[in-house]
Enzyme design. Structure first.
Site, PDB file in Angstrom:
ATOM      1  N   ASP A 169       0.848  -1.195   0.000  1.00 21.01           N
ATOM      2  CA  ASP A 169       0.000   0.000   0.000  1.00 21.01           C
ATOM      3  C   ASP A 169       0.890   1.254   0.000  1.00 21.01           C
ATOM      4  O   ASP A 169       0.836   2.047   0.914  1.00 21.01           O
ATOM      5  CB  ASP A 169      -0.930   0.001   1.222  1.00 21.01           C
ATOM      6  CG  ASP A 169      -0.166  -0.132   2.537  1.00 21.01           C
ATOM      7  OD1 ASP A 169       1.006  -0.567   2.512  1.00 21.01           O
ATOM      8  OD2 ASP A 169      -0.717   0.205   3.600  1.00 21.01           O
ATOM      9  N   HIS A 190       9.855   0.239   8.985  1.00 24.34           N
ATOM     10  CA  HIS A 190       9.037  -0.974   9.077  1.00 24.34           C
ATOM     11  C   HIS A 190       9.134  -1.833   7.817  1.00 24.34           C
ATOM     12  O   HIS A 190       9.580  -2.979   7.859  1.00 24.34           O
ATOM     13  CB  HIS A 190       7.582  -0.607   9.347  1.00 24.34           C
ATOM     14  CG  HIS A 190       7.383   0.243  10.558  1.00 24.34           C
ATOM     15  ND1 HIS A 190       7.599  -0.212  11.836  1.00 24.34           N
ATOM     16  CD2 HIS A 190       6.982   1.544  10.685  1.00 24.34           C
ATOM     17  CE1 HIS A 190       7.339   0.758  12.710  1.00 24.34           C
ATOM     18  NE2 HIS A 190       6.954   1.827  12.032  1.00 24.34           N
TER      19      HIS A 190
END
Length: 327
Positions: free
Chosen positions: A18, A252
């Site tokens: 995303d 991340h």
């Protein structure tokens, strides 16, 4: 099927994503890593709505020179059990455009795969049985839908590497939950119960892998992607300054890409994982790491044991990320 003549020793990779500032880092790392061959990118909601995630994936492939060789398939726009509420979009973290609102032009090419993300995942894994690694960097809706289409799919991929969860630490969307798992907890619980051919890393390790504001500034004009990464990361850096009080960003998604490339940089522990799907702890990941047995049946019994990252050589991971983005 695209890339049907790949050398047999090449590790094939599909990224479900995303994009997203740190997703962009992971994708560009993959483009700059000879250990893997990127087969496709499947898109989903999360950091941005799904349609914009697709546009951003196309932008990144054009930037890396891979647009003609890598398939993009658009995926789910809502969670498995979406109600009347809209999905949580993290534009306050990544900017309205997902890339720090730096004003990028639209991608030149718009051609997409003539199937959904889930269908593309099923086709690709079945076409290359035992060879495809899926790196899931977003809510797991597409992966869950692919398993619904082909319940044996998890026996045919090489492995699934999931970015998500907060096992022995707090969450980042609330005290219990990490963003990707919170985005579709029902999908996450389904996927994490589908196979032992799965590794998952969450906030327990990714929060320890960081680039400072000074390091981001120094990436300007370094390598093919340094300037782009430095520019799009300023919005993300300001978020970390405001909400975490740190002059650094957490890496991340690129940490998850590092786990694909060099899993030996992480400490992995096996256990069954459940996801809370409702209530105040919605999205919480709970691992059965107990050394004792339990009297009677419980919700973790008969679930496959997956490998969870609980430790990381963070300096080595950050060095790997920096080198692949500035080489």
């Amino acid at each position: 099927m695209e890339n049907a003549h790949c050398p047999e020793q090449t590790r094939l990779l599909i990224i479900d994503t995303d994009p997203g500032v740190d997703d962009a880092m992971a994708i560009l790392m993959a483009a700059n890593s000879p250990e893997v061959q990127l087969l496709g990118i499947t898109t989903v909601y999360g950091n941005v709505p799904t349609a914009l995630a697709t546009q951003n994936a196309l932008r990144l492939l054009e930037m890396s020179g891979l647009r003609e060789r890598v398939t993009v398939a658009q995926g789910a726009a809502r969670s498995l059990k979406a109600g009347t509420d809209i999905e949580r979009i993290a534009d306050f973290v990544h900017g309205a455009d997902g890339f720090g609102d730096i004003g990028l032009p639209p991608p030149q090419g718009q051609h997409l795969m003539d199937c959904s993300a889930a269908e593309f995942l099923v086709r690709s894994v079945n076409h290359h049985p035992g060879r495809v690694t899926i790196l899931a960097l977003a809510p797991l809706t597409n992966i869950a839908q692919a398993l619904m289409l082909d319940p044996q799919l998890a026996d045919k991929w090489d492995e699934l590497v999931v970015l998500g969860g907060a096992f022995f630490t707090g969450g980042n969307v609330n005290p219990a939950a990490e963003a990707n798992i919170f985005g579709d907890p029902d999908a996450a619980d389904l996927v994490l119960g589908s196979t032992s051919r799965l590794r998952i890393l969450g906030l327990d390790v990714t929060q320890k892998c960081r680039l400072s504001g000074e390091q981001l500034e120094a990436m300007q004009d370094k390598g093919k992607y340094g300037t782009f990464i430095s520019r799009i990361s300023q919005f993300y850096l300001n978020f970390h300054r405001e909400w975490y009080g740190m002059d650094a960003i957490m890496l991340h998604d690129p940490t998850a890409m590092a786990a694909v490339l060099q899993p030996e940089l992480f400490e992995w522990r096996a256990g069954a994982v459940r996801v809370a799907c409702e209530g105040v702890t919605k999205g919480q990941t709970v691992m059965d790491a107990s050394v004792k047995g339990f009297h009677g049946h419980h919700g973790w019994a008969d679930r496959p044991r997956v490998r969870v990252a609980l430790g990381v050589q963070h300096e080595a991971v950050v060095r790997l990320i920096h080198d692949r983005l500035t080489a």
